[in-house]
Design an enzyme around this catalytic site. Structure first.
Site, PDB file in Angstrom:
ATOM      1  N   SER A 258       0.702  -1.227  -0.022  1.00 47.09           N
ATOM      2  CA  SER A 258      -0.121  -0.001  -0.026  1.00 47.09           C
ATOM      3  C   SER A 258       0.783   1.268   0.210  1.00 47.09           C
ATOM      4  O   SER A 258       2.215   1.216   0.098  1.00 47.09           O
ATOM      5  CB  SER A 258      -0.956   0.176   1.335  1.00 47.09           C
ATOM      6  N   LYS A 259       0.111   2.345  -0.005  1.00 47.89           N
ATOM      7  CA  LYS A 259       0.956   3.548  -0.147  1.00 47.89           C
ATOM      8  C   LYS A 259       1.639   3.827   1.387  1.00 47.89           C
ATOM      9  O   LYS A 259       2.816   4.331   1.534  1.00 47.89           O
ATOM     10  CB  LYS A 259      -0.022   4.953  -0.120  1.00 47.89           C
ATOM     11  N   ARG A 260       1.076   3.229   2.410  1.00 55.62           N
ATOM     12  CA  ARG A 260       1.706   3.395   3.732  1.00 55.62           C
ATOM     13  C   ARG A 260       2.730   2.492   3.890  1.00 55.62           C
ATOM     14  O   ARG A 260       4.295   2.697   4.306  1.00 55.62           O
ATOM     15  CB  ARG A 260       0.817   2.804   4.853  1.00 55.62           C
ATOM     16  N   ALA A 263       5.856   4.039   2.033  1.00 52.20           N
ATOM     17  CA  ALA A 263       6.453   5.233   2.757  1.00 52.20           C
ATOM     18  C   ALA A 263       7.305   4.447   3.902  1.00 52.20           C
ATOM     19  O   ALA A 263       8.330   5.047   4.122  1.00 52.20           O
ATOM     20  CB  ALA A 263       5.312   5.978   3.728  1.00 52.20           C
TER      21      ALA A 263
END
Ligand code: GLU
Length: 496
Positions: A258-260, A263
């Protein structure tokens, strides 16, 4: 088994809506391998019809990224080709014409429903716990009425008319036949009110007109795969081979990347974006090897060069199961490929990192350093830590680091002084000349080598970790070594 005797025409078709990521790069790699294997063509098509999401510079990043990876495309927006234009916004007329063809042959219809009405329909369906979908209101309009409303200036979209009855069978090369009941399929929008197509129409039209033989794409398109197959069939075209590639899972293997998660990866010195990977010091060779194996069933730890990959590649060996993103493996492959580079090549790759870090790099010196550091590198930017100090005029050791374990400042100063005496007596400081007397010193002082060499290392390199000490001193040169040792002695003597 896939036929490899026919030249494949394959395309990667990214949308310029953000940074180019791993998924696009892996699709491009498999496309490229298939094209090379069959003496076919690899094409870049920019799918930029979602104007609101288009980001300036994203297209450039895709082109640069593909070239940096070595995945040069034969046709594309900036190289041309016989099937262009290769940017969808430059192909508008084609989509309008093709949408009209579908309306004319009864496979599509204009829809005048406003967003408000559609929202109401959706809410009511939700209340009744039904699947939300278009309710077919405009499908029932006569063509005369539709023409009247268009002439009257009403806004409309074009929807594809899904068959009500029967089922659709769509064949994916990795997953076999996918059968879906047509009554479960929605009438999707293929041309928007702004006259631009949605992916469903644009991609099908382009894949046909560009004579694409194999469509390799992410498995997020499996949901709309039956729609795509129906569109192709409504035109009466031959279908390409469809290959939906595996999705990426988080490193833990639990859940989608995911985006998280992306990051988080950045915090650990990794990224899923190609441009970041380049800046972090990953090599195209390491990255390609790593991503090739995520979804391809050759042996997991195989070290593959591009020519190995071309030789071994087969669509039949692609694995549809999700693949966990394992950055430790990336480190492994990157380090492995770094060690396969010639000294000249590795020097050329590391130099930009050193220059960017502010070092004034002397090429001849860098060539002497490479053999000392090659084995230790995981990424190219590790070269900054391992080789940067060689290009400094002076070093500033942390005074505390000059004190060896188990000794105090005074005792450490004494060791440094003795080392200075020994080295100063040598006409030249090199491995052969310096090591025996320095080892004798260790014996004589009844210390361990780490204590003595540690002090000298920090004094002459300014850091606790460095390439092998004697070879490093040889490159730094006698004068600087002695000068730095002298400075270290003074620092130690001035400590309380
Ligand atoms: N523009 C689509 C995307 O970026 C391409 C999918 C495809 O390869 O057909 O996901």
């Amino acid at each position: 088994m896939t036929d490899y005797t026919r030249p494949a025409r394959v395309r990667v078709a990214p949308s310029p809506t953000g940074h180019m990521h791993l998924g696009t790069a892996r699709t491009a790699l498999y496309d490229y391998l298939l094209a090379k294997k069959t003496s076919g063509k690899f094409i870049l098509r920019i799918e930029d019809t979602d104007l609101k999401r288009t980001i300036p510079g994203a297209e450039r990043e895709i082109m640069d990224g593909l070239r940096w990876l070595g995945l040069d495309y034969d046709e594309g927006p900036d190289v041309g080709g016989a099937f262009g234009p290769y940017r969808q916004t430059e192909r508008r007329d084609l989509y309008t014409q093709h949408a009209k063809m579908l309306v004319d042959n009864g496979h599509a219809y204009p829809c005048f429903c406003t967003p408000d009405r559609l929202e109401k329909v959706r809410q009511e369906q939700q209340k009744r716990k039904e699947t939300t979908r278009y309710d077919g209101t405009c499908r029932k309009l006569s063509s005369d009425e539709a023409a009247r409303r268009i002439a009257g200036g009403e806004k409309y979209v074009i929807r594809f008319k899904m068959p009500f009855e029967g089922s659709t069978t769509a064949r994916d090369l990795l997953r076999g036949d996918i059968v879906i009941e047509n009554k479960n399929l929605d009438d999707s929008v293929i041309l928007k009110t702004d006259g631009l197509p949605t992916y469903h129409l644009a991609a099908m039209v382009d894949d046909h007109l560009m004579q694409i033989t194999h469509v390799l794409r992410g498995s997020e398109w499996l949901g709309t795969f039956p729609l795509h197959v129906n569109i192709v069939r409504a035109f009466g075209w031959d279908e390409p081979e469809w290959v939906h590639l595996s999705i990426f899972l988080k490193p833990s293997g639990k859940g989608k990347m995911s985006k998280r998660e992306a990051a988080e990866a950045v915090k650990d010195g990794y990224s899923i974006f190609i441009k970041d990977m380049q800046e972090l010091g990953f090599t195209p060779e390491g990255l390609l090897n790593w991503m090739a194996l995520m979804g391809w069933g050759v042996a997991e730890n195989d070290v593959l060069t591009m020519s190995d990959m071309i030789e071994k590649f087969s669509l039949d060996h692609l694995n549809p199961s999700p693949a966990a993103v394992n950055f430790q493996k990336l480190d492994h492959f990157n380090g492995t490929h770094i060690r396969l580079f010639s000294t000249d090549e590795l020097a050329a790759r590391i130099k930009p990192f050193l220059t960017k870090a502010g070092f004034n790099v002397d090429d001849a010196r860098l060539l002497r350093i490479i053999p000392l550091i090659r084995e230790r590198l995981v990424t190219l930017d590790d070269g900054i830590d391992f080789a940067g100090f060689f290009f400094k005029e002076t070093v500033e050791p942390n005074p505390d680091d000059l004190i060896a374990k188990g000794l105090d400042a005074r005792q450490s100063a004494n060791v440094a002084r003795k080392a200075h005496e020994i080295l100063a007596a040598l006409p030249e400081i090199n491995h052969a000349a310096a090591e025996p007397p320095m080892r004798a010193l260790v014996e004589k002082l009844a210390l361990n080598p780490n204590q003595v060499f540690g002090i000298v290392r920090v004094a002459v390199t300014g850091q606790k970790v460095s390439p092998p000490l004697f070879e490093s001193m040889e490159i730094i040169g006698r004068a600087k070594v002695l000068e730095r040792l002298q400075k270290a002695i003074e620092m130690l003597e001035s400590m309380p």
